[in-house]
Structures are given as C-alpha cells and as structure tokens.
Design an enzyme around this catalytic site. Structure first.
Site, mmCIF file in Angstrom:
data_model
loop_
_atom_site.group_PDB
_atom_site.id
_atom_site.type_symbol
_atom_site.label_atom_id
_atom_site.label_comp_id
_atom_site.label_asym_id
_atom_site.label_seq_id
_atom_site.Cartn_x
_atom_site.Cartn_y
_atom_site.Cartn_z
ATOM 1 N N GLY A 20 50.753 38.910 54.796
ATOM 2 C CA GLY A 20 51.871 39.782 54.459
ATOM 3 C C GLY A 20 52.432 40.500 55.661
ATOM 4 N N SER A 22 55.339 39.971 57.388
ATOM 5 C CA SER A 22 56.742 39.757 57.718
ATOM 6 C C SER A 22 57.596 41.022 57.644
ATOM 7 C CB SER A 22 57.349 38.689 56.801
ATOM 8 O OG SER A 22 57.310 39.116 55.443
ATOM 9 N N ARG A 23 57.133 42.056 56.948
ATOM 10 C CA ARG A 23 57.953 43.255 56.795
ATOM 11 C C ARG A 23 57.073 44.455 56.477
ATOM 12 N NH1 ARG A 23 60.836 42.037 50.904
ATOM 13 N NH2 ARG A 23 58.906 41.759 49.716
ATOM 14 N N ASN A 76 46.663 42.328 53.900
ATOM 15 C CA ASN A 76 47.754 43.264 53.652
ATOM 16 C C ASN A 76 48.686 42.815 52.529
ATOM 17 O OD1 ASN A 76 49.742 45.477 54.417
ATOM 18 N ND2 ASN A 76 50.969 43.635 54.821
ATOM 19 N N SER A 132 45.077 51.473 48.375
ATOM 20 C CA SER A 132 46.166 52.349 47.955
ATOM 21 C C SER A 132 45.585 53.669 47.460
ATOM 22 C CB SER A 132 46.964 51.703 46.816
ATOM 23 O OG SER A 132 47.867 52.626 46.226
ATOM 24 N N TYR A 146 48.187 47.486 38.912
ATOM 25 C CA TYR A 146 48.190 47.760 40.347
ATOM 26 C C TYR A 146 47.017 48.651 40.729
ATOM 27 C CZ TYR A 146 49.670 49.404 44.929
ATOM 28 O OH TYR A 146 49.717 49.719 46.266
ATOM 29 N N ALA A 147 46.830 49.749 40.002
ATOM 30 C CA ALA A 147 45.734 50.665 40.311
ATOM 31 C C ALA A 147 44.384 49.965 40.191
ATOM 32 C CB ALA A 147 45.789 51.876 39.392
ATOM 33 N N ALA A 148 44.219 49.167 39.153
ATOM 34 C CA ALA A 148 42.951 48.461 38.958
ATOM 35 C C ALA A 148 42.696 47.458 40.074
ATOM 36 C CB ALA A 148 42.948 47.757 37.600
ATOM 37 N N LYS A 150 43.749 47.598 43.182
ATOM 38 C CA LYS A 150 43.427 48.281 44.432
ATOM 39 C C LYS A 150 42.063 48.949 44.385
ATOM 40 C CE LYS A 150 47.050 47.170 46.811
ATOM 41 N NZ LYS A 150 46.938 46.307 48.005
#
Length: 240
Positions: A20, A22-23, A76, A132, A146-148, A150
C-alpha cells in the site's frame, strides 16, 4: 550439533517490502525510507487484489527476486469502508469478509512469509503492522469490521513478537488516529470531520509524514527490546 548463531546485523542497504505504498501514509513511508538509503519494493492495488489469498505470495516472491531478499516487512495496505448493520445480510457479511481479508488475513499471510524467510536465511528481520486507534477504543457503529480487523492486527503483532523474539525476528505496530489521507481528505471541512477533529487535543488530524516517522524509526532504529510494542500517533485523542 549446536545451532549456528543468528546473524543480527543488517545489510548495508536495508531491503523493505511495503504494501500500500502508492499514496497517503504508504507514500510518506516509502519516501522517507528511500531518503535514508533503504531499498523499497512498494506495492499498490495494481500488484493484485489482497482479497485473493494467492496475492501475498506472488508479491512476496517478486519482492525477494527484485531485492535479493527482504529485511523489513511493512504491512500498510488496508481499507476503511463503512457498512450499516441495517444493510441486508449479504452486503453486511460481504463487507466484513472483504475488510478482514485485506486488513488482517493479507497482513498475516505476508507476516508468515516474512518469518519463514528470516528463519530460512538465519537472520534478523522486522515486521511493522499499521493498526489503528480503532483497535484500542473501537470505532463508529458503521465500522465494526474495521475496528475488529485492526484489533486482530495488534494481536497478530504481539504474537509474532512473543513467538520469534529469540530468533531476532521483531514485530511492532503503529496505531494512527485521524490522518490526512485520501480516505479522510474528502471529509475535511464537513460537520462529521469537525466533530472528529474536536476530539483531538492537538486540534488537528495527523500528517502522513508524522506516521511515517514512527514507522521508519521502528524499521531502522528501534532497539530490539521494543519488540511487541505499539506506537500511538493520534494526537492524544485516545490515551492508553
């Protein structure tokens, strides 16, 4: 026969596989690593869909071939996509699975390949996982997945650190809070973004370069006794 000692010295040029890159945070990490003389093999979505279980192996093999080996892995790549619990079952489960595959399973696959590589080469190695703030305090009601994912990344990091420290295979995590990336920039100036910023005692979102400072420190300079640590870069919006 006694086992030969682990070679803990780093090569003259540290070889890094960065996913990840590229940005956003990834691009900042790549830029700083290269400025410090590291050789960086950076991936983006064009290198393959991380939902595909075979993609990490293809990327890993390409990186090893290009660099002649890998000394540091930085996981990342990730997604941050909302889904309401009111969505239909199929949509909610599809988004859960997609997020887990990209954020957690792909990171685990890359980490497994890294550990096996370091052990095969009988040398030290480092793994840095981007977690995160959500891993520690949770997230909004549309970001269960998302939380799980991370939180899983943090547990993965600790497990690697505990399991392979005697072999000088080190693992660290970095937990950013709100950061000025493409995922966030389109929301800045909105009422929701203002609410999030107001939760940050520093009074602003982090710059990607602030996250990269922490990552590059862990990749190149952190003392081995820090293995297993998670560095928070979130402007004191959550203090553990």
């Amino acid at each position: 026969m006694p086992q030969s000692p682990i070679n803990i010295s780093q090569p003259l040029l540290t070889r890094v596989l960065l996913t990840g890159g590229s940005r956003g945070i990834g691009a900042a990490i790549a830029k700083q690593l290269e400025a410090e003389g590291a050789l960086v093999y950076s991936t983006s979505s064009v290198n393959g869909d991380l939902q595909d279980a075979g993609t990490p192996r293809r990327i890993w093999d390409a990186a090893v071939a290009a660099l002649g080996g890998v000394d540091v892995l930085i996981n990342n790549a990730g997604v941050f996509e909302e889904v309401s619990i009111d969505a239909d079952d199929e949509k909610w489960l599809a988004e859960w699975d997609r997020t887990m595959r990209i954020n957690l399973t792909a990171s685990a696959n890359f980490s497994r390949l890294a550990v096996m590589h370091f052990r095969e080469m009988n040398k030290a190695g480092r793994i840095i996982n981007i977690a995160s703030r959500a891993a520690h305090r949770g997230d909004g009601p549309t970001y269960w997945h998302y939380a799980a994912s991370k939180a899983g990344v943090v547990a993965l990091t600790k497990t690697i650190a505990r399991g392979y420290g005697k072999e000088n295979i080190l693992a660290f995590a970095v937990s950013p809070g709100m950061t000025k990336t493409d995922m966030v920039n389109h929301q800045l100036g909105t009422e929701l973004a203002s609410k999030f910023v107001n939760e940050i005692p520093l009074g602003r979102a982090a710059e990607p370069e602030e996250i990269s400072e922490a990552v590059v420190f862990l990749a190149l300079r952190a003392p081995p006794s820090m293995t297993g640590a998670t560095l928070d870069v979130m402007g004191a919006s959550y203090v553990r």
